[in-house]
Design a protein around this motif. Structure first.
Motif, PDB file in Angstrom:
ATOM      1  N   LEU A  87       1.465  -6.913 -10.794  1.00  0.00           N
ATOM      2  CA  LEU A  87       0.780  -6.703  -9.519  1.00  0.00           C
ATOM      3  C   LEU A  87       1.781  -6.313  -8.429  1.00  0.00           C
ATOM      4  CD1 LEU A  87      -1.628  -9.771  -9.668  1.00  0.00           C
ATOM      5  CD2 LEU A  87      -2.301  -7.365  -9.846  1.00  0.00           C
ATOM      6  N   LEU A  88       2.944  -6.912  -8.469  1.00  0.00           N
ATOM      7  CA  LEU A  88       3.956  -6.624  -7.469  1.00  0.00           C
ATOM      8  C   LEU A  88       4.489  -5.194  -7.606  1.00  0.00           C
ATOM      9  CD1 LEU A  88       5.397  -8.078  -5.148  1.00  0.00           C
ATOM     10  CD2 LEU A  88       7.175  -8.757  -6.770  1.00  0.00           C
ATOM     11  N   ARG A  89       4.447  -4.649  -8.824  1.00  0.00           N
ATOM     12  CA  ARG A  89       4.972  -3.294  -9.062  1.00  0.00           C
ATOM     13  C   ARG A  89       3.935  -2.194  -8.846  1.00  0.00           C
ATOM     14  NH1 ARG A  89       7.323  -5.769 -13.758  1.00  0.00           N
ATOM     15  NH2 ARG A  89       5.645  -4.821 -14.995  1.00  0.00           N
ATOM     16  N   LEU A  90       2.705  -2.549  -8.510  1.00  0.00           N
ATOM     17  CA  LEU A  90       1.686  -1.515  -8.300  1.00  0.00           C
ATOM     18  C   LEU A  90       2.120  -0.566  -7.174  1.00  0.00           C
ATOM     19  CD1 LEU A  90      -1.609  -3.602  -8.584  1.00  0.00           C
ATOM     20  CD2 LEU A  90      -0.734  -1.913 -10.217  1.00  0.00           C
ATOM     21  N   PRO A  91       1.809   0.720  -7.298  1.00  0.00           N
ATOM     22  CA  PRO A  91       2.254   1.688  -6.282  1.00  0.00           C
ATOM     23  C   PRO A  91       1.675   1.406  -4.903  1.00  0.00           C
ATOM     24  CG  PRO A  91       0.701   2.690  -7.828  1.00  0.00           C
ATOM     25  CD  PRO A  91       1.062   1.371  -8.389  1.00  0.00           C
ATOM     26  N   HIS A 147       7.162 -14.549  -4.721  1.00  0.00           N
ATOM     27  CA  HIS A 147       7.928 -14.238  -5.924  1.00  0.00           C
ATOM     28  C   HIS A 147       9.332 -14.835  -5.848  1.00  0.00           C
ATOM     29  CE1 HIS A 147       8.774 -12.069  -9.594  1.00  0.00           C
ATOM     30  NE2 HIS A 147       9.863 -11.551  -9.056  1.00  0.00           N
ATOM     31  N   SER A 148       9.820 -15.041  -4.622  1.00  0.00           N
ATOM     32  CA  SER A 148      11.180 -15.575  -4.444  1.00  0.00           C
ATOM     33  C   SER A 148      11.229 -17.098  -4.477  1.00  0.00           C
ATOM     34  CB  SER A 148      11.754 -15.082  -3.108  1.00  0.00           C
ATOM     35  OG  SER A 148      11.067 -15.666  -2.013  1.00  0.00           O
ATOM     36  N   ILE A 149      10.071 -17.766  -4.502  1.00  0.00           N
ATOM     37  CA  ILE A 149      10.058 -19.234  -4.514  1.00  0.00           C
ATOM     38  C   ILE A 149      10.415 -19.736  -5.902  1.00  0.00           C
ATOM     39  CG2 ILE A 149       8.585 -21.288  -4.305  1.00  0.00           C
ATOM     40  CD1 ILE A 149       7.007 -19.825  -2.183  1.00  0.00           C
ATOM     41  N   ASN A 184      -3.189  -4.092   2.325  1.00  0.00           N
ATOM     42  CA  ASN A 184      -2.179  -3.934   1.281  1.00  0.00           C
ATOM     43  C   ASN A 184      -0.802  -4.417   1.721  1.00  0.00           C
ATOM     44  OD1 ASN A 184      -3.861  -2.965  -0.670  1.00  0.00           O
ATOM     45  ND2 ASN A 184      -2.814  -1.002  -0.926  1.00  0.00           N
ATOM     46  N   ALA A 185      -0.405  -4.055   2.940  1.00  0.00           N
ATOM     47  CA  ALA A 185       0.937  -4.402   3.406  1.00  0.00           C
ATOM     48  C   ALA A 185       1.107  -5.922   3.508  1.00  0.00           C
ATOM     49  CB  ALA A 185       1.197  -3.751   4.769  1.00  0.00           C
ATOM     50  N   THR A 186       0.075  -6.589   4.011  1.00  0.00           N
ATOM     51  CA  THR A 186       0.135  -8.049   4.127  1.00  0.00           C
ATOM     52  C   THR A 186       0.234  -8.701   2.760  1.00  0.00           C
ATOM     53  OG1 THR A 186      -1.142  -8.009   6.182  1.00  0.00           O
ATOM     54  CG2 THR A 186      -1.088 -10.080   4.976  1.00  0.00           C
ATOM     55  N   LEU A 187      -0.597  -8.260   1.821  1.00  0.00           N
ATOM     56  CA  LEU A 187      -0.593  -8.823   0.475  1.00  0.00           C
ATOM     57  C   LEU A 187       0.744  -8.589  -0.230  1.00  0.00           C
ATOM     58  CD1 LEU A 187      -4.187  -7.983  -0.792  1.00  0.00           C
ATOM     59  CD2 LEU A 187      -3.199 -10.265  -0.482  1.00  0.00           C
ATOM     60  N   ARG A 188       1.276  -7.400  -0.068  1.00  0.00           N
ATOM     61  CA  ARG A 188       2.544  -7.093  -0.737  1.00  0.00           C
ATOM     62  C   ARG A 188       3.670  -7.976  -0.197  1.00  0.00           C
ATOM     63  NH1 ARG A 188       3.387  -3.189  -4.091  1.00  0.00           N
ATOM     64  NH2 ARG A 188       1.502  -2.098  -3.444  1.00  0.00           N
ATOM     65  N   ALA A 194      -7.087  -5.376  -6.904  1.00  0.00           N
ATOM     66  CA  ALA A 194      -6.331  -5.684  -8.124  1.00  0.00           C
ATOM     67  C   ALA A 194      -6.113  -7.190  -8.273  1.00  0.00           C
ATOM     68  CB  ALA A 194      -4.993  -4.952  -8.108  1.00  0.00           C
ATOM     69  N   ILE A 195      -5.790  -7.881  -7.168  1.00  0.00           N
ATOM     70  CA  ILE A 195      -5.571  -9.325  -7.237  1.00  0.00           C
ATOM     71  C   ILE A 195      -6.880 -10.054  -7.503  1.00  0.00           C
ATOM     72  CG2 ILE A 195      -4.789 -11.354  -5.964  1.00  0.00           C
ATOM     73  CD1 ILE A 195      -2.836  -9.536  -4.462  1.00  0.00           C
ATOM     74  N   SER A 196      -7.953  -9.627  -6.843  1.00  0.00           N
ATOM     75  CA  SER A 196      -9.252 -10.251  -7.087  1.00  0.00           C
ATOM     76  C   SER A 196      -9.671 -10.083  -8.538  1.00  0.00           C
ATOM     77  CB  SER A 196     -10.309  -9.653  -6.150  1.00  0.00           C
ATOM     78  OG  SER A 196     -10.006  -9.923  -4.793  1.00  0.00           O
TER      79      SER A 196
END
Length: 534
Positions: free
Chosen positions: A89-93, A140-142, A129-133, A101-103
């Motif tokens: 999901l993190l790599r999606l364009p 991801h860093s936790i 999109n920007a907020t979700l990314r 996609a997340i839902s």
């Protein structure tokens, strides 16, 4: 790693700031999508570890068996399909609809894990999109090697911050991990049914499972968990928390004051809870004749002694309970005193532990841990009779512990028990019960300092005292540990202004409660006199 990790909280608040700046959601709605992403990140990490182990095992096998979803479930791990993997999901364009996609990923996780049906949030298309990314990047860093009720931490942190930002007090908060660990260490839920009728995000269940694992047993085979929670969103949060820890339970939505969903009376081996303190406006008319309240209804507009009776009545003949309670309940007067007297005379009260302030994020005042045990010995131990036995517990004794000077300062506003402190406090209870102490967490120094022979209980001024029912009656049926253990001598330079101020505030709170109760009694008596004069 400390259980109250301020770095994690800072990252979460950074995420909240991002949401606040880039979405039109109400503050109360922020926590839901964030918790869903944390859930997915945590579940995905566990899945990745299990997947690596299963594939390595398959590669060593001559037959190269096919890996199925059941293999992951057998390891207590959720199956995460490819379309729901966090990294994917993190790599999606950039142009991809990340919210959809997340839902869809959440729906896919539910399809492959039936216990999560209708539990996960699926409204990510409401966020940009920007907020979700950015949220996904932060989460991801936790690090995923966090010990304790991570969902509870996030839930409490978000409710506290966002509710305050809307001008309201954050009403729901989790129980700090070290508090839960102490409760678990005292009631020792090795095997049986566990009830939490105010279960929140499920931290009591998670730590009970850890306790079983630490004693080389399988929690899925040893314990069954039952929870009740008033808020639907929190029920879903609890189910997510159980799922990522490889647990399942019967968690239902309901108002515990009026609904006994699990038919609890006499049914449970263990009860653990952190109920809301000093709740008023409970409709007592609806509670008349309730079997869960064997000692009667309190006349004051306060639910503390409703909760205490709910916990006690749920226990079977050998059941144990451990729960958090407002300090004022230990000294409450009037009808609450009469209920407390009956509870003490029943022999169920076993241990009382006073805890320092600042253990909770949203409540600064100290609290008291109550422990009930319906399976206390029916006759005193040899040492209680003057013999040579190890324990001193008898049918009419209560162990009081003042643990307010035991804590580790996490930051200026937050405290927790260090592992050796927690183990030491649990060891006092073990000695009281005639059990061998445990020293795997480094409590040997504290144990030798206060109990020189390391195997026999003794009263220690300012720390612990075993009191008889007669002594408790002489103290007005108080269950406040400070009344029994005494006060430690302190050097003048050791004076803690904040601690002293909190103690005075606590005393003022108690006096205000007693004044309110007295006012109610006077009003009732005046009304009765007026009616007689008519």
């Amino acid at each position: 790693m400390p259980t109250n990790n301020t770095e994690i909280e800072k990252r979460l608040w950074d995420a909240a700031d991002e949401l606040r700046a880039n979405s039109r959601l109400k503050a109360s709605e922020y926590s839901v999508p964030v918790l869903g992403l944390i859930f997915l990140r945590y579940a995905d990490e566990k899945f990745a570890h299990a997947d690596k182990e299963l594939r390595a095992s398959a590669a060593r096998s001559l037959r190269l068996p096919t890996i199925t979803e059941d293999d992951y479930h057998a390891r207590g791990v959720l199956y995460i399909p490819k379309q729901a993997r966090f990294a994917r999901l993190l790599r999606l364009p950039e142009g991809h609809n990340l919210g959809k996609a997340i839902s869809d990923a959440m729906k896919a996780v539910e399809e492959h894990n039936p216990d999560l049906k209708d539990v996960l949030p699926k409204t990510y298309n409401r966020l940009g999109n920007a907020t979700l990314r950015e949220l996904m990047r932060i989460f991801h860093s936790i690090p995923m090697d966090i010990e304790g009720d991570v969902f509870g931490k996030i839930y409490e942190y978000f409710l506290g911050k966002f509710a305050m930002s809307e001008g309201r007090k954050g009403g729901e908060f989790f129980t700090p991990t070290s508090i839960v660990k102490l409760i678990v260490s005292v009631i020792e839920p090795f095997h049986g049914r566990i009830l939490d009728p105010a279960c929140g995000s499920g931290g009591m269940f998670v730590q009970s499972a850890r306790f079983v694992q630490q004693h080389q047993r399988d929690p899925k085979a040893e314990i069954s968990v039952y929870g009740q929670e008033r808020i639907a969103e929190t029920v879903r949060l609890c189910k997510m928390n159980l799922a990522v820890h490889g647990l399942a339970g019967d968690i239902r939505q309901g108002n515990t004051y009026y609904e006994d969903i699990h038919r609890s009376v006499g049914r449970f081996d263990f009860v653990m809870a952190n109920p809301p303190f000093n709740v008023n406006k409970v409709d007592k008319e609806r509670l008349k004749g309730d079997r869960r309240l064997p000692f009667g209804l309190p006349t004051v507009d306060n639910a503390n002694y409703l909760w205490i009776q709910v916990f006690c009545s749920a226990l079977n003949d050998n059941g144990r309970a451990g729960f958090v309670m407002a300090n004022s309940a230990a000294d409450a007067r009037g009808s609450e005193l009469e209920i407390r007297k009956k509870l003490l005379q029943s022999g169920a009260v076993d241990v009382m532990i006073a805890v320092a302030s600042n253990f909770f994020y949203t409540v600064t005042l100290p609290c008291t841990l109550w422990f009930l045990d319906k399976g206390k010995p029916k006759s005193p131990s040899p040492r209680a009779l003057g013999g040579e036995g190890l324990g001193v517990r008898g049918p009419d004794t209560v162990l009081f512990i003042d643990a307010r000077r035991f804590y580790t300062q996490i930051d200026r506003a937050h405290r927790e028990f260090a592992p050796e402190q927690l183990e030491f406090l649990a060891n006092i209870v073990r000695l009281y019960r005639g059990r061998e102490p445990e020293t795997t967490r480094g409590s040997s120094g504290l144990l030798n300092e206060h109990f020189p022979d390391g195997r026999s209980y003794r009263d220690v001024p300012a720390l612990c005292k075993v009191a008889t029912i007669e002594e408790i009656e002489a103290q007005g049926w108080s269950l406040n540990p400070g009344r029994y253990v005494g006060i430690a001598e302190r050097d003048e330079e050791d004076y803690d202004f904040e601690e002293r101020l909190l103690a005075l505030h606590e005393k003022l709170e108690l006096l205000n409660t007693e004044a309110h109760q007295l006012e109610e009694r006077i009003t009732t008596q005046v009304r009765q006199l007026l009616e007689l004069g008519r």
